[in-house]
Design a protein around this motif. Structure first.
Motif, PDB file in Angstrom:
ATOM      1  N   VAL A  24       0.891  -1.155   0.000  1.00 16.87           N
ATOM      2  CA  VAL A  24       0.000   0.000   0.000  1.00 16.87           C
ATOM      3  C   VAL A  24       0.925   1.199   0.000  1.00 16.87           C
ATOM      4  N   ARG A  25       0.760   2.051  -0.989  1.00 19.08           N
ATOM      5  CA  ARG A  25       1.596   3.244  -1.110  1.00 19.08           C
ATOM      6  C   ARG A  25       0.780   4.473  -0.764  1.00 19.08           C
ATOM      7  N   LEU A  26       1.307   5.232   0.181  1.00 17.62           N
ATOM      8  CA  LEU A  26       0.670   6.451   0.659  1.00 17.62           C
ATOM      9  C   LEU A  26       1.654   7.587   0.414  1.00 17.62           C
ATOM     10  N   GLY A  27       1.630   8.131  -0.771  1.00 17.74           N
ATOM     11  CA  GLY A  27       2.625   9.148  -1.107  1.00 17.74           C
ATOM     12  C   GLY A  27       3.999   8.513  -1.114  1.00 17.74           C
ATOM     13  N   LYS A  28       4.895   9.009  -0.248  1.00 17.24           N
ATOM     14  CA  LYS A  28       6.261   8.492  -0.172  1.00 17.24           C
ATOM     15  C   LYS A  28       6.383   7.282   0.744  1.00 17.24           C
ATOM     16  N   HIS A  29       5.331   6.949   1.469  1.00 14.22           N
ATOM     17  CA  HIS A  29       5.367   5.842   2.429  1.00 14.22           C
ATOM     18  C   HIS A  29       4.811   4.563   1.808  1.00 14.22           C
ATOM     19  N   GLN A  30       5.415   3.433   2.187  1.00 15.70           N
ATOM     20  CA  GLN A  30       4.986   2.133   1.690  1.00 15.70           C
ATOM     21  C   GLN A  30       4.840   1.167   2.856  1.00 15.70           C
ATOM     22  N   VAL A  31       3.758   0.395   2.829  1.00 19.44           N
ATOM     23  CA  VAL A  31       3.517  -0.630   3.843  1.00 19.44           C
ATOM     24  C   VAL A  31       3.287  -1.940   3.103  1.00 19.44           C
ATOM     25  N   SER A  32       4.040  -2.975   3.464  1.00 18.40           N
ATOM     26  CA  SER A  32       3.948  -4.266   2.772  1.00 18.40           C
ATOM     27  C   SER A  32       3.060  -5.245   3.531  1.00 18.40           C
ATOM     28  N   PHE A  33       2.385  -6.115   2.761  1.00 10.68           N
ATOM     29  CA  PHE A  33       1.482  -7.122   3.316  1.00 10.68           C
ATOM     30  C   PHE A  33       1.730  -8.448   2.616  1.00 10.68           C
ATOM     31  N   ARG A  34       1.331  -9.534   3.272  1.00 15.31           N
ATOM     32  CA  ARG A  34       1.535 -10.872   2.711  1.00 15.31           C
ATOM     33  C   ARG A  34       0.629 -11.167   1.536  1.00 15.31           C
ATOM     34  N   ASN A  35      -0.578 -10.571   1.542  1.00 10.99           N
ATOM     35  CA  ASN A  35      -1.503 -10.864   0.446  1.00 10.99           C
ATOM     36  C   ASN A  35      -2.378  -9.636   0.153  1.00 10.99           C
ATOM     37  N   GLU A  36      -3.097  -9.713  -0.933  1.00 11.26           N
ATOM     38  CA  GLU A  36      -3.921  -8.587  -1.380  1.00 11.26           C
ATOM     39  C   GLU A  36      -5.052  -8.283  -0.400  1.00 11.26           C
ATOM     40  N   ASP A  37      -5.659  -9.321   0.176  1.00  9.19           N
ATOM     41  CA  ASP A  37      -6.760  -9.097   1.119  1.00  9.19           C
ATOM     42  C   ASP A  37      -6.316  -8.258   2.321  1.00  9.19           C
ATOM     43  N   GLU A  38      -5.141  -8.563   2.869  1.00  6.78           N
ATOM     44  CA  GLU A  38      -4.634  -7.792   4.007  1.00  6.78           C
ATOM     45  C   GLU A  38      -4.375  -6.341   3.604  1.00  6.78           C
ATOM     46  N   ALA A  39      -3.826  -6.138   2.424  1.00  9.40           N
ATOM     47  CA  ALA A  39      -3.542  -4.783   1.946  1.00  9.40           C
ATOM     48  C   ALA A  39      -4.840  -3.997   1.775  1.00  9.40           C
ATOM     49  N   ARG A  40      -5.840  -4.602   1.183  1.00  9.95           N
ATOM     50  CA  ARG A  40      -7.109  -3.898   0.947  1.00  9.95           C
ATOM     51  C   ARG A  40      -7.866  -3.647   2.258  1.00  9.95           C
ATOM     52  N   GLN A  41      -7.742  -4.551   3.225  1.00  9.93           N
ATOM     53  CA  GLN A  41      -8.351  -4.335   4.540  1.00  9.93           C
ATOM     54  C   GLN A  41      -7.701  -3.135   5.228  1.00  9.93           C
ATOM     55  N   PHE A  42      -6.389  -3.021   5.112  1.00  4.97           N
ATOM     56  CA  PHE A  42      -5.672  -1.880   5.677  1.00  4.97           C
ATOM     57  C   PHE A  42      -6.159  -0.578   5.043  1.00  4.97           C
TER      58      PHE A  42
END
Length: 58
Positions: free
Chosen positions: A18-36
């Motif tokens: 998940v990219r928020l401007g200059k910040h990036q947060v990594s997740f194991r799968n797409e579902d976790e990323a979309r929940q975030f």
């Protein structure tokens, strides 16, 4: 706020970011990323009180 979700291939396989401007947060799968992202959007859109302001009882 510009929020992007994308797959990233790395040495351990594919992860989701998940990219928020200059910040990036990594997740194991797409579902976790979309929940975030869903949780983040709810929090960003929630009413906020600035320091020094009093919230009216309603």
């Amino acid at each position: 706020m510009d929020i992007q979700v994308c797959a990233v291939k790395g040495p351990l396989g594919t992860c989701w970011q998940v990219r928020l401007g200059k910040h990036q947060v990594s997740f194991r799968n797409e579902d976790e990323a979309r929940q975030f992202v869903a949780t983040l959007q709810v929090r960003v859109q929630a009413p906020h009180t600035l320091p020094g302001e009093r919230r009216l009882a309603g």
